[in-house]
Design a protein around this motif. Structure first.
Motif, short mmCIF file in Angstrom:
data_model
loop_
_atom_site.label_atom_id
_atom_site.label_comp_id
_atom_site.label_asym_id
_atom_site.label_seq_id
_atom_site.Cartn_x
_atom_site.Cartn_y
_atom_site.Cartn_z
N ALA A 52 0.76 -1.30 0.37
CA ALA A 52 -0.20 -0.31 0.08
C ALA A 52 1.14 1.03 0.00
CB ALA A 52 -1.15 0.14 1.46
N ILE A 53 0.78 2.63 -0.35
CA ILE A 53 1.03 3.83 -0.74
C ILE A 53 0.05 4.37 0.41
CG2 ILE A 53 2.68 3.16 -2.93
CD1 ILE A 53 0.52 5.01 -4.56
N ALA A 54 0.23 6.23 0.52
CA ALA A 54 -0.20 6.42 1.14
C ALA A 54 0.35 7.83 0.73
CB ALA A 54 -0.25 6.89 2.89
N ASP A 55 -0.64 8.98 0.53
CA ASP A 55 0.22 10.62 0.41
C ASP A 55 -0.02 11.17 1.44
OD1 ASP A 55 -2.16 11.53 -0.53
OD2 ASP A 55 -2.41 11.20 -2.70
N GLU A 56 -0.06 12.70 1.20
CA GLU A 56 -0.78 13.75 1.96
C GLU A 56 -2.04 13.98 2.00
OE1 GLU A 56 0.88 15.19 4.59
OE2 GLU A 56 3.26 14.86 4.19
N GLU A 57 -2.78 13.61 1.35
CA GLU A 57 -4.53 13.41 1.05
C GLU A 57 -4.93 12.40 1.97
OE1 GLU A 57 -7.81 15.28 1.02
OE2 GLU A 57 -6.66 16.29 0.38
N ASP A 58 -4.44 11.39 2.25
CA ASP A 58 -4.55 10.33 2.28
C ASP A 58 -4.93 10.18 4.34
OD1 ASP A 58 -5.40 8.69 0.45
OD2 ASP A 58 -3.04 7.50 0.61
N LEU A 59 -3.51 11.02 4.87
CA LEU A 59 -2.55 11.27 5.93
C LEU A 59 -4.19 12.72 6.22
CD1 LEU A 59 -1.31 11.61 8.28
CD2 LEU A 59 -0.05 13.00 7.27
N LYS A 60 -4.18 13.46 5.47
CA LYS A 60 -5.47 14.40 5.86
C LYS A 60 -6.68 13.36 6.19
CE LYS A 60 -3.68 18.59 3.60
NZ LYS A 60 -3.45 19.23 2.24
N ARG A 61 -7.34 12.73 5.53
CA ARG A 61 -8.59 12.14 5.62
C ARG A 61 -8.33 11.27 7.16
NH1 ARG A 61 -9.77 8.66 1.32
NH2 ARG A 61 -8.35 7.99 1.10
N ALA A 62 -7.15 10.46 6.75
CA ALA A 62 -7.22 9.91 8.48
C ALA A 62 -7.27 10.42 9.38
CB ALA A 62 -5.85 9.39 7.97
N LEU A 63 -6.55 11.61 9.57
CA LEU A 63 -6.69 12.96 10.81
C LEU A 63 -8.23 13.20 11.05
CD1 LEU A 63 -3.24 14.39 10.27
CD2 LEU A 63 -3.83 12.41 12.01
N ALA A 64 -8.94 13.58 10.06
CA ALA A 64 -10.22 14.09 9.63
C ALA A 64 -11.29 13.39 10.29
CB ALA A 64 -10.58 14.44 8.71
N LEU A 65 -10.71 11.86 9.80
CA LEU A 65 -11.72 10.91 10.42
C LEU A 65 -11.83 10.70 12.18
CD1 LEU A 65 -13.46 8.38 9.81
CD2 LEU A 65 -11.55 6.81 9.64
N ARG A 66 -10.28 10.55 12.04
CA ARG A 66 -9.74 10.33 13.46
C ARG A 66 -10.55 11.51 14.68
NH1 ARG A 66 -3.69 11.12 14.99
NH2 ARG A 66 -4.20 13.01 14.58
N GLU A 67 -10.11 12.49 14.54
CA GLU A 67 -10.56 14.08 15.21
C GLU A 67 -12.32 13.85 15.54
OE1 GLU A 67 -8.93 15.54 17.18
OE2 GLU A 67 -7.46 13.48 16.24
N GLY A 68 -13.24 13.22 13.27
CA GLY A 68 -14.47 13.40 14.08
C GLY A 68 -14.92 12.56 14.14
N ILE A 69 -14.09 10.83 14.43
CA ILE A 69 -15.03 10.46 15.36
C ILE A 69 -14.55 10.92 16.91
CG2 ILE A 69 -14.48 7.92 16.70
CD1 ILE A 69 -13.61 7.30 13.67
#
Length: 187
Positions: A52-69
């Motif tokens: 798997a690969i990830a970029d900055e947009e993936d990181l932003k989505r993950a952080l937004a998911l975490r803080e939303g939860i």
């Protein structure tokens, strides 16, 4: 029962608890500092393969998911939901494709249709949906101590737990409330 075990959530909900706790508010640390650490954490949790690969947009989505939860977990503990976090949570949820499937016994399964980071985010969201369906979602909370905000599973009989531990945050918050009452002439 040890504090760590007492705070663990059942089944897939433990994944959600651990994901929220990748950010340690009290220590000011974050396990998800960049795309590589995001991949490492997801791989360590068995959510991704090594390709798997990830970029900055993936990181932003993950952080937004975490803080939303985290906002939802604060709401599970009687606090108001931060609308900005809720909007971001909905944005991320909309970027993940979940599919309903049935197992060999006719049981319903919800899981990601995509691969990579989107699939990992989808597994976390699917765990939230399952916990809601099972009636245990409201027991996953975030400590109401603003300096802590650690996610924990409330095992109290009446679902009234407010802090990750009574021994640490509970005592701190009770002492703070006592000092405030003394300073205002109350109590």
């Amino acid at each position: 029962m040890a504090v760590a075990q007492r705070n663990e959530a059942p089944g897939d909900l433990e994944l959600v608890r651990r994901f929220v706790n990748t950010r340690d508010v009290e220590e000011g640390t974050d396990e998800l500092e960049g795309p590589e650490s995001l991949l490492g954490w997801f791989s360590g949790m068995g959510l991704l393969d090594d390709e798997a690969i990830a970029d900055e947009e993936d990181l932003k989505r993950a952080l937004a998911l975490r803080e939303g939860i985290r906002s939802l977990l604060l709401a599970n503990n009687g606090e108001e939901i931060e609308l900005a976090n809720l909007r971001e949570l909905n944005r991320v949820a909309g970027s993940v494709c979940l599919r309903v499937r049935f197992d060999e016994d006719g049981g319903l399964m919800l899981g990601p249709e995509s691969s990579g980071v989107s699939a990992a985010l989808g597994r976390i969201l699917a765990a939230v949906v399952r916990a809601t369906d099972e009636g245990i979602w409201g027991r996953l909370k975030v400590c109401t101590n603003d300096a802590c905000q650690w996610a924990f599973y409330d095992r109290s009989r009446n679902r009234s737990g407010k802090w990750c531990t009574m021994e640490v945050c509970g005592n701190r918050m009770k002492a703070r409330a006592f000092r405030q009452r003394q300073g205002t002439g109350e109590g």
